[in-house]
Every structure is written in structure tokens, then in C-alpha cells.
Design a protein around this motif. Structure first.
Motif, PDB file in Angstrom:
ATOM      1  N   MET A   1       0.830  -1.177   0.000  1.00 54.40           N
ATOM      2  CA  MET A   1       0.000   0.000   0.000  1.00 54.40           C
ATOM      3  C   MET A   1       0.876   1.241   0.000  1.00 54.40           C
ATOM      4  SD  MET A   1      -3.424   0.333   2.310  1.00 54.40           S
ATOM      5  CE  MET A   1      -3.344  -1.358   2.798  1.00 54.40           C
ATOM      6  N   GLN A   2       0.388   2.307  -0.611  1.00 51.29           N
ATOM      7  CA  GLN A   2       1.151   3.531  -0.705  1.00 51.29           C
ATOM      8  C   GLN A   2       0.601   4.587   0.247  1.00 51.29           C
ATOM      9  OE1 GLN A   2       0.239   3.849  -4.748  1.00 51.29           O
ATOM     10  NE2 GLN A   2      -1.580   5.087  -4.496  1.00 51.29           N
ATOM     11  N   ALA A   3       1.411   5.597   0.511  1.00 50.93           N
ATOM     12  CA  ALA A   3       0.948   6.700   1.349  1.00 50.93           C
ATOM     13  C   ALA A   3      -0.047   7.527   0.550  1.00 50.93           C
ATOM     14  CB  ALA A   3       2.134   7.551   1.775  1.00 50.93           C
ATOM     15  N   GLY A   4      -0.979   8.147   1.235  1.00 50.46           N
ATOM     16  CA  GLY A   4      -1.973   8.963   0.544  1.00 50.46           C
ATOM     17  C   GLY A   4      -3.363   8.442   0.818  1.00 50.46           C
ATOM     18  N   THR A   5      -4.178   8.367  -0.223  1.00 46.99           N
ATOM     19  CA  THR A   5      -5.570   7.972  -0.095  1.00 46.99           C
ATOM     20  C   THR A   5      -5.736   6.470  -0.244  1.00 46.99           C
ATOM     21  OG1 THR A   5      -6.208  10.099  -1.038  1.00 46.99           O
ATOM     22  CG2 THR A   5      -7.865   8.375  -1.031  1.00 46.99           C
ATOM     23  N   LEU A   6      -6.506   5.884   0.656  1.00 46.45           N
ATOM     24  CA  LEU A   6      -6.829   4.469   0.574  1.00 46.45           C
ATOM     25  C   LEU A   6      -8.058   4.318  -0.317  1.00 46.45           C
ATOM     26  CD1 LEU A   6      -6.312   1.574   1.656  1.00 46.45           C
ATOM     27  CD2 LEU A   6      -7.938   2.102   3.466  1.00 46.45           C
ATOM     28  N   THR A   7      -7.963   3.512  -1.361  1.00 47.08           N
ATOM     29  CA  THR A   7      -9.053   3.356  -2.313  1.00 47.08           C
ATOM     30  C   THR A   7      -9.704   1.983  -2.203  1.00 47.08           C
ATOM     31  OG1 THR A   7      -7.629   2.467  -4.047  1.00 47.08           O
ATOM     32  CG2 THR A   7      -7.842   4.881  -3.944  1.00 47.08           C
ATOM     33  N   ARG A   8     -10.817   1.819  -2.906  1.00 46.76           N
ATOM     34  CA  ARG A   8     -11.483   0.519  -2.958  1.00 46.76           C
ATOM     35  C   ARG A   8     -10.542  -0.528  -3.541  1.00 46.76           C
ATOM     36  NH1 ARG A   8     -17.701   1.492  -4.603  1.00 46.76           N
ATOM     37  NH2 ARG A   8     -18.005   3.353  -3.389  1.00 46.76           N
TER      38      ARG A   8
END
Length: 98
Positions: A1-8
Motif C-alpha cells: 500500500m502507498q501513502a496517501g488515499t486508501l481506495t477501494r
């Protein structure tokens, strides 16, 4: 997972890699969970997820607002708003991670 917004897509990918569901099953499960959450809120029910937090619907009454540019008073219509209140466990995890 990347930093920032967690998406569906991120949620589905995590289900795929950690639980072992297929990508399509993972995506479908995420959509079903979010669908149930949205349906409950649309019916006017509050949603509580233990260890995460609560989504609470609140009715706001009519009030007078002011246009900041002109200073003219404008009535703001009554409306229903959605608020989120993090659980104590979630708050503790956020503080520990900061």
C-alpha cells in the motif's frame, strides 16, 4: 500500500494478498460491504464498526449564514449531515503512529 488515499482497489488488493480471495471476489466483497454501509445510512440508521468508529447522521436546522464577500445574510436550508467519530482504539492507534 502507498501513502496517501486508501481506495477501494487498495482494500480489494489487501484482501486478495492477505486473505487469499481472488481479485474479483475481493472486489465484490469490498463493494458489498460499502453497499450495506450506504444502504443503512440512506435509511437513516447510524453505523458502528467496533474498533474503528461510528458514522452518525445528524439533522441540522435552518440557520442564517452570511456571504463573506458581500456580507448579505442568506438562509441555509435544514439538512442531514454525516459525521464520523473514531473509536478510542482507533484514536490510540493514530496517536501511536504519529
Amino acid at each position: 500500500m502507498q501513502a496517501g488515499t486508501l481506495t477501494r482497489a487498495d482494500l480489494a488488493e489487501t484482501l486478495h494478498s492477505e486473505v487469499g480471495l481472488s481479485r474479483s471476489e475481493s472486489s465484490k466483497l469490498v463493494e458489498q460491504i460499502l453497499g450495506h454501509l450506504c444502504e443503512a445510512l440512506a435509511k437513516g440508521e447510524n453505523v458502528k464498526i467496533s474498533g474503528f468508529g461510528s458514522f452518525i447522521l445528524r439533522d441540522k436546522g435552518e440557520r442564517i449564514g452570511r456571504n463573506p464577500k458581500t456580507g448579505v445574510e442568506v438562509p441555509i436550508a435544514p439538512r442531514r449531515v454525516l459525521t464520523f467519530r473514531a473509536s478510542q482504539m482507533m484514536r490510540d492507534r493514530i496517536v501511536a503512529g504519529a
